[in-house]
Design a protein around this motif. Structure first.
Motif: not given
Length: 95
Positions: A52-61, A73-76
């Motif tokens: 559950v994170t603010g890191y929402g780029q594809e590489q973050d996933r 899951f990306v915040k919000p």
């Protein structure tokens, strides 16, 4: 609920949750590193890990899934989707 990665890891050994909701941007160690430790612990190796994170780029996933997370899951967070996932997990554990 813990706000410290180190304390969360310690508590996980004692409580042994079925599901963890973890932020990735944590002090002490990031959530990806914490996920790796949870996967390495016998007690928590089979738990469901949800980022559950603010890191929402594809590489973050990609990084989160490679670190051992099962879901990202990306915040919000869309709480309806999170609730549906948790309900699905609860129902599957009863089967």
């Amino acid at each position: 609920m813990e706000h410290s990665s180190i304390k969360a890891l310690e508590q996980a050994r004692l409580i042994v949750p079925d599901v963890f909701l973890l932020d990735i941007g944590l002090p002490e160690m990031d959530g990806n590193e914490l996920a790796g430790y949870l996967r390495a612990q016998r007690e928590t190796s089979r738990a469901v890990l949800v980022a559950v994170t603010g890191y929402g780029q594809e590489q973050d996933r990609v990084n989160a899934l490679a670190a051992g997370f099962d879901h990202h899951f990306v915040k919000p967070v869309d709480t309806a989707k999170l609730a549906a996932l948790l309900s699905q997990l609860a129902n599957s554990s009863r089967s």
